[in-house]
Design an enzyme around this catalytic site. Structure first.
Site, PDB file in Angstrom:
ATOM      1  N   LEU A  71       0.869  -1.167   0.000  1.00 24.94           N
ATOM      2  CA  LEU A  71       0.000   0.000   0.000  1.00 24.94           C
ATOM      3  C   LEU A  71       0.909   1.220   0.000  1.00 24.94           C
ATOM      4  O   LEU A  71       1.788   1.346   0.853  1.00 24.94           O
ATOM      5  CB  LEU A  71      -0.917   0.027   1.226  1.00 24.94           C
ATOM      6  CG  LEU A  71      -2.260  -0.707   1.030  1.00 24.94           C
ATOM      7  CD1 LEU A  71      -2.061  -2.193   1.279  1.00 24.94           C
ATOM      8  CD2 LEU A  71      -3.320  -0.146   1.952  1.00 24.94           C
ATOM      9  N   SER A  72       0.724   2.077  -0.975  1.00 27.11           N
ATOM     10  CA  SER A  72       1.642   3.191  -1.174  1.00 27.11           C
ATOM     11  C   SER A  72       1.438   4.277  -0.128  1.00 27.11           C
ATOM     12  O   SER A  72       0.430   4.317   0.587  1.00 27.11           O
ATOM     13  CB  SER A  72       1.465   3.771  -2.576  1.00 27.11           C
ATOM     14  OG  SER A  72       1.720   2.804  -3.559  1.00 27.11           O
ATOM     15  N   LEU A  73       2.418   5.156  -0.056  1.00 27.84           N
ATOM     16  CA  LEU A  73       2.358   6.330   0.793  1.00 27.84           C
ATOM     17  C   LEU A  73       1.081   7.121   0.503  1.00 27.84           C
ATOM     18  O   LEU A  73       0.838   7.492  -0.650  1.00 27.84           O
ATOM     19  CB  LEU A  73       3.582   7.189   0.486  1.00 27.84           C
ATOM     20  CG  LEU A  73       3.997   8.295   1.435  1.00 27.84           C
ATOM     21  CD1 LEU A  73       4.647   7.701   2.672  1.00 27.84           C
ATOM     22  CD2 LEU A  73       4.965   9.226   0.717  1.00 27.84           C
ATOM     23  N   PRO A  74       0.225   7.375   1.478  1.00 23.75           N
ATOM     24  CA  PRO A  74      -1.024   8.098   1.204  1.00 23.75           C
ATOM     25  C   PRO A  74      -0.836   9.441   0.512  1.00 23.75           C
ATOM     26  O   PRO A  74      -1.636   9.818  -0.348  1.00 23.75           O
ATOM     27  CB  PRO A  74      -1.646   8.257   2.599  1.00 23.75           C
ATOM     28  CG  PRO A  74      -1.159   7.060   3.356  1.00 23.75           C
ATOM     29  CD  PRO A  74       0.248   6.853   2.862  1.00 23.75           C
TER      30      PRO A  74
END
Length: 360
Positions: A71-74
């Site tokens: 899950l990528s950096l928001p």
């Protein structure tokens, strides 16, 4: 603390996390199990940090190998979604479902009248993402397939949103989104995961747009860098008369500028040995389409060339161009992309789409 994902993106990402994730704050990855340390797991879900959810395409359950899903950096997710400029009612193709979180965010933006088709190459990830989206009540069509081929069944699309690093842009995306916007992490052949946010406006199947800020994304599986392997015999080393000094070569191959060299030398891989102050000099190793060359340089050694002469000349021309244009950073460049077989033709421009880069 307040959830960064909720604040920035309007949706909690905890519902899309598996029970075990890996978090790194610049050092080693720490394994976090929801069942044994729920507080740490919840803190990771709420933080502005990437979280690894798979290693070695699912073959390894530990952090000893290569991370292959996350899950990528928001904040990076928000930057890409803003660049995509998604409107209610639009049809969106997502390439790379992963855990399904970004697919849910895309659906939030297109609303009930719009549609999201998300293509995931990994069957295990696709099935898990479909379950999470269903449990969250989010209507996304998750397809198991090769996202580089798009998904013709639901085309045409208004937007294509890509969540994996791309080195060669498929023509299928342009054909399936002939008038819209493509947003993707794009990188030159020089760098592994040094991607840039590229936003391409497509009109009549031709895409044009600038190269933006740095992004860290895992590569598409079929476009992962191939290890250099054993260096072939490139023949005798000869003293070279190149249109650049050793200092100019040295400046161009520093880590900060190799992305630009990748723009100027498409399809070419570069690796530079040593350091500026090395008494024995440095070597720039080059490979393109199975041809190899090396350029030796340094403050106490003559500049030399071995291997493919044209490749070495093109490298020197790229360094010369960079210096002649006042050493521009990557954000002064852009791409013009046209369909051409399986993969599109990517033309680099500088300053304006009407100013393609020409080294010869």
């Amino acid at each position: 603390m307040a959830s960064v994902a909720v604040t920035l993106l309007g949706r909690d990402r905890a519902a899309f996390l598996p029970d075990v994730v890996w978090r790194s704050d610049g050092g080693e990855y720490a394994r976090i199990d929801r069942h044994t340390d729920h507080a740490a797991w919840r803190d990771a879900a709420d933080a502005d940090c990437p979280l690894v959810t798979q290693w070695d395409d699912g073959a390894d359950e530990n952090s000893a190998g290569k991370p292959t899903c996350s899950l990528s950096l928001p904040t990076a997710v928000r930057r890409m979604l803003d660049a995509c400029d998604i409107r209610p009612g639009q049809r969106v193709l997502e390439v790379g479902t992963g855990c399904g979180y970004t697919a849910a965010l895309l659906k939030d933006r297109v609303g009930p009248e719009g549609s999201v088709t998300s293509v995931e190459v990994d069957p295990v990830l696709a099935a898990a993402a479909r379950e999470r989206l269903d449990a969250a009540g989010v209507a996304v069509d998750v397809v198991r397939g090769d996202g580089l081929k798009g998904w013709e069944t639901s085309a045409p699309y208004d937007r294509v949103h890509v969540t994996c690093g791309i080195r060669r842009l498929p023509s299928a995306w342009l054909r399936q989104c002939p008038d819209g916007v493509l947003v993707l992490p794009w990188g030159s052949s020089h760098e592994g995961r040094d991607n840039r946010l590229v936003t391409l406006t497509v009109s009549d199947g031709v895409a044009v747009g600038p190269i933006g800020a740095s992004l860290w994304f895992m590569e598409a599986r079929s476009q992962r860098p191939v290890p250099w392997g054993e260096w072939p015999d490139t023949g005798a080393v000869t003293k070279a008369e190149l249109p650049v000094s050793w200092r100019e070569i040295d400046a161009a191959v520093t880590d900060a500028d190799r992305f630009v060299l990748g723009l100027l030398l498409p399809g070419t891989r570069l690796w530079a040995s040593g350091h500026t102050d090395d008494e024995d000099g440095r070597v720039a190793w080059l490979e393109r389409a199975g041809e190899y060359a090396s350029v030796g340089f340094g403050w106490s050694v003559p500049t030399t060339v071995a291997g493919d002469g044209r490749l070495a000349e093109d490298f020197a021309r790229a360094v010369r161009w960079w210096h002649d244009h006042d050493r521009p950073p990557a954000d002064g460049f852009g791409l013009r992309v046209t369909p051409d077989g399986e993969f599109a033709c990517e033309e680099v421009w500088f300053g304006s789409p009407d100013a393609p880069v020409r080294l010869r």
